[in-house]
Scaffold this active site. Structure first.
Site, PDB file in Angstrom:
ATOM      1  N   HIS A  99       0.885  -1.174   0.000  1.00  0.00           N
ATOM      2  CA  HIS A  99       0.000   0.000   0.000  1.00  0.00           C
ATOM      3  C   HIS A  99       0.922   1.223   0.000  1.00  0.00           C
ATOM      4  O   HIS A  99       2.024   1.156   0.572  1.00  0.00           O
ATOM      5  CB  HIS A  99      -0.832   0.114   1.269  1.00  0.00           C
ATOM      6  N   ASP A 102       2.479   2.015   3.282  1.00  0.00           N
ATOM      7  CA  ASP A 102       3.453   1.050   3.821  1.00  0.00           C
ATOM      8  C   ASP A 102       4.875   1.489   3.514  1.00  0.00           C
ATOM      9  O   ASP A 102       5.788   1.247   4.301  1.00  0.00           O
ATOM     10  CB  ASP A 102       3.303  -0.351   3.195  1.00  0.00           C
ATOM     11  N   GLU A 230     -10.703  -6.840  -4.087  1.00  0.00           N
ATOM     12  CA  GLU A 230     -10.522  -7.874  -3.061  1.00  0.00           C
ATOM     13  C   GLU A 230     -11.734  -7.915  -2.125  1.00  0.00           C
ATOM     14  O   GLU A 230     -11.916  -7.022  -1.308  1.00  0.00           O
ATOM     15  CB  GLU A 230      -9.236  -7.564  -2.276  1.00  0.00           C
ATOM     16  N   ASP A 305     -10.227 -11.451  11.571  1.00  0.00           N
ATOM     17  CA  ASP A 305      -9.236 -11.589  10.510  1.00  0.00           C
ATOM     18  C   ASP A 305      -7.838 -11.675  11.114  1.00  0.00           C
ATOM     19  O   ASP A 305      -7.189 -10.663  11.315  1.00  0.00           O
ATOM     20  CB  ASP A 305      -9.372 -10.337   9.617  1.00  0.00           C
TER      21      ASP A 305
HETATM   22  C1  XUL Z   1      -7.157  -6.478   4.733  1.00  0.00           C
HETATM   23  C2  XUL Z   1      -6.456  -6.899   3.517  1.00  0.00           C
HETATM   24  C3  XUL Z   1      -5.658  -5.849   2.831  1.00  0.00           C
HETATM   25  C4  XUL Z   1      -5.634  -5.990   1.348  1.00  0.00           C
HETATM   26  C5  XUL Z   1      -4.993  -4.847   0.636  1.00  0.00           C
HETATM   27  O1  XUL Z   1      -7.919  -7.471   5.318  1.00  0.00           O
HETATM   28  O2  XUL Z   1      -6.509  -8.037   3.127  1.00  0.00           O
HETATM   29  O3  XUL Z   1      -4.383  -5.838   3.368  1.00  0.00           O
HETATM   30  O4  XUL Z   1      -5.018  -7.153   0.947  1.00  0.00           O
HETATM   31  O5  XUL Z   1      -5.510  -3.625   0.980  1.00  0.00           O
HETATM   32 CO    CO Z   2      -5.558  -9.046   1.545  1.00  0.00          CO
END
Ligand code: XUL
Ligand code: CO
Length: 438
Positions: A99, A102, A230, A305
């Site tokens: 990202h 990051d 995603e 998560d």
């Molecule tokens: C969060 C997640 C993120 C994405 C990218 O759950 O998976 O890190 O992969 O934004």
């Molecule tokens: Co992810």
């Protein structure tokens, strides 16, 4: 400078090796089903978990022991960028993902953020040139900063939408410069907390508008990466619009985005949505929408998560089965959106986590390839649906049958019932047999 002095390059030593710093299954150049393992897997390091994160959680501060901990903000970012290549080199990871936040500090405003990104991107470009490592995907973090409290594409505030657009624009510029193979959108705050204050229609229209703007801009600058979205059902937002693969595909179709996007599917996101990982991959695969994978797993005893390194061979086998049936991941890859546990705070743990994940997926690949070679499920499934290959079944499939012709047929064929068992227990036992034999 060495950031991970205590660990040497990891190599394959085979299943009997007792060296913790060696691959037991992942043998990059070994050919499986016509391709090297390296080509199948396209393993990638998640910059945020491996370099940026310090192990903080909601109840406690950072624990990670890293050689850059005491540096100033920008120097820390530079050190991490250099360390990234040492890590990928030693770990034999051909790709990485990040990202924007990051890699570079946000600074006081957008202008400073752009400048910091440019500084770090120079280091990354240099590192990529010397090492041959590639960027699997990049993305904009549009969920951490308080400005995104109400969402990014789905925000109620047009200035925030514009700021999100500015981050995406920079992300695509960076993607073009570094040659990222994909550009990802994960809508961490694209959802709602309560419908009482939410214009769901406008929010979804606006997310689609942001995506279309991104596609237009990519075309304008000649960015050739593939767009990925995603899915995740919740966390941090109570309900996220890209709930799962099926919901996301319907969204993309509604807004004429399906030709431009594929899905980046994540193990723990699948389980949060109440699905298995293989279910999500199957849904994407049969719709021609499988783009890339974020490999991790949750903890069955926890409902959130946890992004753990994947060690479940059963799940990895079924995931790789879908990947092989898809003829691979194309421009996508297997990115470890996985983090070591907070008490695993030594730098060595980063290596051990990746070894565990890479070996698990490598083993999964080998078992899946053998299952397909022997047509274990294919033969069973062909037989199970064989009534659709002849007679009335063939008429249904070809479109020749009508409701009336089927009623006529059924009237002369009273009380039909399948005479084949589903044989689930048998199939699971065979799967176990393949896992243990390979
Ligand atoms: C969060 C997640 C993120 C994405 C990218 O759950 O998976 O890190 O992969 O934004
Ligand atoms: Co992810």
């Amino acid at each position: 400078m060495a950031y991970f002095e205590t660990v040497n390059k990891i190599s394959y030593e085979g299943s009997r090796s007792t060296n913790p710093y060696a691959f037991k299954s992942y043998n990059p150049k070994e050919i499986i089903a016509g391709k090297t393992m390296e080509e199948h897997m396209r393993f990638s390091m998640a910059y945020w978990h491996t370099l940026t994160a310090g192990g903080a959680d909601q109840f406690g501060a950072e624990t990670a022991v890293r050689s850059w901990n005491n540096l100033s903000v920008l120097d820390k970012a530079k050190a991490r960028a250099e360390a990234a290549f040492e890590f990928m080199e030693k770990m034999d990871l051909p790709f990485y993902c990040f990202h924007d936040v990051d890699i570079a500090p946000e600074g006081a405003n957008l202008r400073e953020f752009y400048k910091n990104i440019d500084t770090i991107v120079d280091i990354l470009a240099q590192g990529m040139k010397t090492s041959g490592k590639k960027l699997l995907w990049n993305t904009a973090n549009m969920f951490t900063n308080p400005r995104y409290v109400h969402g990014a594409g789905s925000t109620c505030n047009a200035d925030v939408f514009a700021h999100a657009a500015a981050q995406v624009k920079k992300g695509l510029d960076v993607g073009k410069l570094l040659g990222s193979e994909n550009y990802v959108f994960w809508g961490g705050r694209e959802g709602y907390e309560t419908l009482l204050n939410t214009d769901m229609g406008l929010e979804q229209d606006n997310i689609a508008r942001l995506f279309h703007l991104a596609i237009d801009y990519a075309k304008e600058i000649g960015y050739e990466g593939q767009f990925l979205i995603e899915p995740k059902p919740k966390e941090p937002t109570k309900h996220q619009y890209d709930f799962d693969a099926a919901t996301t595909i319907a969204f993309l179709q509604k807004y004429n985005l399906d030709k431009h996007f594929k899905l980046n599917l994540e193990g723990n996101h699948a389980t949060l949505a109440g699905h298995t990982f293989e279910h999500e991959i199957r849904v994407a695969r049969i719709n021609g929408m499988l783009g890339s994978l974020d490999a991790n797993q949750g903890d069955p005893l926890l409902g959130w998560d946890t992004d753990e390194f994947p060690v479940n061979i059963y799940d990895a086998t079924l995931a790789m089965y879908e990947v092989l049936k898809n003829d691979g991941l194309g421009k996508g890859g297997i990115n470890f959106d996985s983090k070591v546990r907070r008490p695993s705070f030594e730098p060595e743990d980063l290596f051990l986590g990746h070894i565990a994940g890479m070996d698990t997926y490598a083993k999964g690949l080998k078992v899946a390839a053998k299952l397909i070679e022997d047509r274990v499920f294919e033969n069973f499934i062909d037989k199970r649906y064989s009534s659709f290959t002849e007679g009335v079944g063939a008429d249904i499939v070809s479109g020749k049958a009508t409701l009336a012709s089927l009623a006529d047929y059924a009237l002369n064929n009273e009380n039909p019932r399948p005479n084949e068992s589903g044989r689930q227990e048998y199939l699971r036992a065979v799967l176990n047999q393949y896992i243990f034999a390979e």
